[in-house]
Design a protein around this motif. Structure first.
Motif, mmCIF file in Angstrom:
data_model
loop_
_atom_site.group_PDB
_atom_site.id
_atom_site.type_symbol
_atom_site.label_atom_id
_atom_site.label_comp_id
_atom_site.label_asym_id
_atom_site.label_seq_id
_atom_site.Cartn_x
_atom_site.Cartn_y
_atom_site.Cartn_z
ATOM 1 N N ARG A 83 -1.095 11.793 -3.080
ATOM 2 C CA ARG A 83 -1.978 10.950 -2.277
ATOM 3 C C ARG A 83 -2.359 9.696 -3.049
ATOM 4 O O ARG A 83 -2.511 9.728 -4.268
ATOM 5 N N GLY A 84 -2.526 8.598 -2.336
ATOM 6 C CA GLY A 84 -2.936 7.345 -2.964
ATOM 7 C C GLY A 84 -2.481 6.175 -2.132
ATOM 8 O O GLY A 84 -2.152 6.308 -0.957
ATOM 9 N N THR A 85 -2.463 4.987 -2.741
ATOM 10 C CA THR A 85 -1.915 3.826 -2.056
ATOM 11 C C THR A 85 -0.402 3.812 -2.250
ATOM 12 O O THR A 85 0.142 4.497 -3.123
ATOM 13 N N ILE A 86 0.286 3.002 -1.442
ATOM 14 C CA ILE A 86 1.732 2.888 -1.583
ATOM 15 C C ILE A 86 2.090 2.424 -2.997
ATOM 16 O O ILE A 86 3.012 2.957 -3.627
ATOM 17 N N THR A 87 1.343 1.448 -3.511
ATOM 18 C CA THR A 87 1.600 0.943 -4.862
ATOM 19 C C THR A 87 1.425 2.034 -5.910
ATOM 20 O O THR A 87 2.233 2.164 -6.842
ATOM 21 N N GLU A 88 0.386 2.830 -5.773
ATOM 22 C CA GLU A 88 0.129 3.902 -6.742
ATOM 23 C C GLU A 88 1.260 4.918 -6.763
ATOM 24 O O GLU A 88 1.655 5.410 -7.825
ATOM 25 N N GLU B 162 -1.169 5.408 6.509
ATOM 26 C CA GLU B 162 -2.364 4.928 7.206
ATOM 27 C C GLU B 162 -1.994 3.909 8.287
ATOM 28 O O GLU B 162 -1.114 3.070 8.083
ATOM 29 N N GLN C 127 5.822 -1.215 1.425
ATOM 30 C CA GLN C 127 4.886 -2.126 0.779
ATOM 31 C C GLN C 127 5.153 -3.577 1.172
ATOM 32 O O GLN C 127 4.224 -4.354 1.414
ATOM 33 N N TRP D 239 0.831 -7.928 1.259
ATOM 34 C CA TRP D 239 0.883 -7.506 -0.143
ATOM 35 C C TRP D 239 1.080 -8.677 -1.095
ATOM 36 O O TRP D 239 0.638 -8.653 -2.240
ATOM 37 N N ASP E 251 -0.472 -2.642 1.042
ATOM 38 C CA ASP E 251 -0.834 -1.470 0.232
ATOM 39 C C ASP E 251 -1.716 -0.488 0.989
ATOM 40 O O ASP E 251 -2.900 -0.343 0.704
ATOM 41 N N ARG E 252 -1.148 0.191 1.942
ATOM 42 C CA ARG E 252 -1.902 1.177 2.734
ATOM 43 C C ARG E 252 -1.986 2.523 2.000
ATOM 44 O O ARG E 252 -1.223 2.816 1.095
ATOM 45 N N GLN E 253 -2.912 3.357 2.486
ATOM 46 C CA GLN E 253 -3.003 4.725 1.988
ATOM 47 C C GLN E 253 -1.811 5.531 2.497
ATOM 48 O O GLN E 253 -1.341 5.318 3.619
#
Length: 278
Positions: A198-203, A220, A175, A231, A180-182
């Protein structure tokens, strides 16, 4: 006398039903199996009732043992190379030995089979086609950042392996450098508790998940123009420094990292920080 052949034989990455008929037959018919860890491979051999003799071949003895193995090949013996799990040489030892065999004119035959990277890739949901495989990231923070910076121009999804005790820290470092990539994390692929996140790095950081088992993750790719929003772009200098302090850095180290992110000198960041404090 005709020289023998070296077979590169994939083994299951968790589900024994993924062992191919050809792989079983090859391991039964060769004269010697070169295993990364004989204690692991013997379990596989016992399951399939394979009685072929084994010898260890790993990163610590590969160069010293290769001389004798080459002699066996010259004598007409056929050898098989296996790793603990998956396809040999994919983030596993054996590269030097295989290169020597090729240089010496020994026939090297690869068998298709299980591979954690490709298996995770096809279930990732990313657009099919091209991808970049990296394997394990280095252990030290500075080396990880250097690798990430070298990969910033890559526009296709990137595949990595990681150990569970480092996964959370790795997400945080991804991050910091990439924003914040997928991302997709495959856990225990082909095993009983196989799961995908699955999701964003933050999620995925916010999941605060206790990672366990074998992990393969796919990030991604970048835009390729070096102009992705960082970020920290929406953070004030004070918030930027506070972020690093919350990660465990002392104030001086947090200030230094903030300056590095923004391409400014420490004096400029120091001045901006104290102006905000007033």
């Amino acid at each position: 006398m005709q020289a023998g052949t070296l077979y590169l034989v994939p083994t299951p990455i968790g589900n024994l039903e993924d062992m191919t008929y050809r792989a079983v037959r090859t391991l039964q018919e060769v004269d010697l199996i070169c295993a990364e860890d004989t204690r692991q491979t013997v379990k596989l051999l016992n399951h399939f009732e394979i009685t072929t003799k084994m010898i260890s071949l790993h990163e610590h003895n590969e160069r010293t043992r290769s001389e004798q193995l080459l002699a066996d090949l010259y004598d007409g013996k056929n050898l098989a190379l296996v790793s603990d799990a998956g396809t040999p040489l994919v983030s596993d030892p054996g590269e030097w030995f295989v290169q020597k065999c090729i240089e010496e004119g020994i026939t090297v035959i690869p068998l298709p089979g299980a591979n954690a990277a490709v298996t995770t890739w096809i279930a990732s949901g990313f657009e099919g086609g091209r991808f970049y495989f990296h394997g394990f990231l280095p252990r030290k923070k500075k080396e990880i950042e250097e690798v990430q910076q070298s990969l910033e121009a890559i526009t296709v999804p990137m595949i990595f392996y990681e150990s569970p005790h480092r996964m959370k820290q790795t997400l945080e470092r991804l991050q910091v450098v990439w924003g914040d990539r997928q991302i997709v994390i495959g856990r225990e692929v082909t095993k009983r508790y196989e799961s995908f996140y699955r999701g964003t790095i933050t999620e995925l950081i916010d999941l605060d998940h206790e990672w366990r088992g074998e992990l393969c993750f796919i990030v991604e790719g970048g835009t390729g123009n070096g102009q992705e929003e960082a970020w920290w772009q929406t953070y004030s200098v004070q918030e930027h420094i506070q972020y690093y302090e919350e990660q465990g850095d002392d104030h001086k180290k947090a200030l230094k990292q903030c300056a590095k992110d923004r391409g400014l000198s420490r004096n400029e960041i120091y001045k901006a920080f104290h102006e905000l404090q007033q």
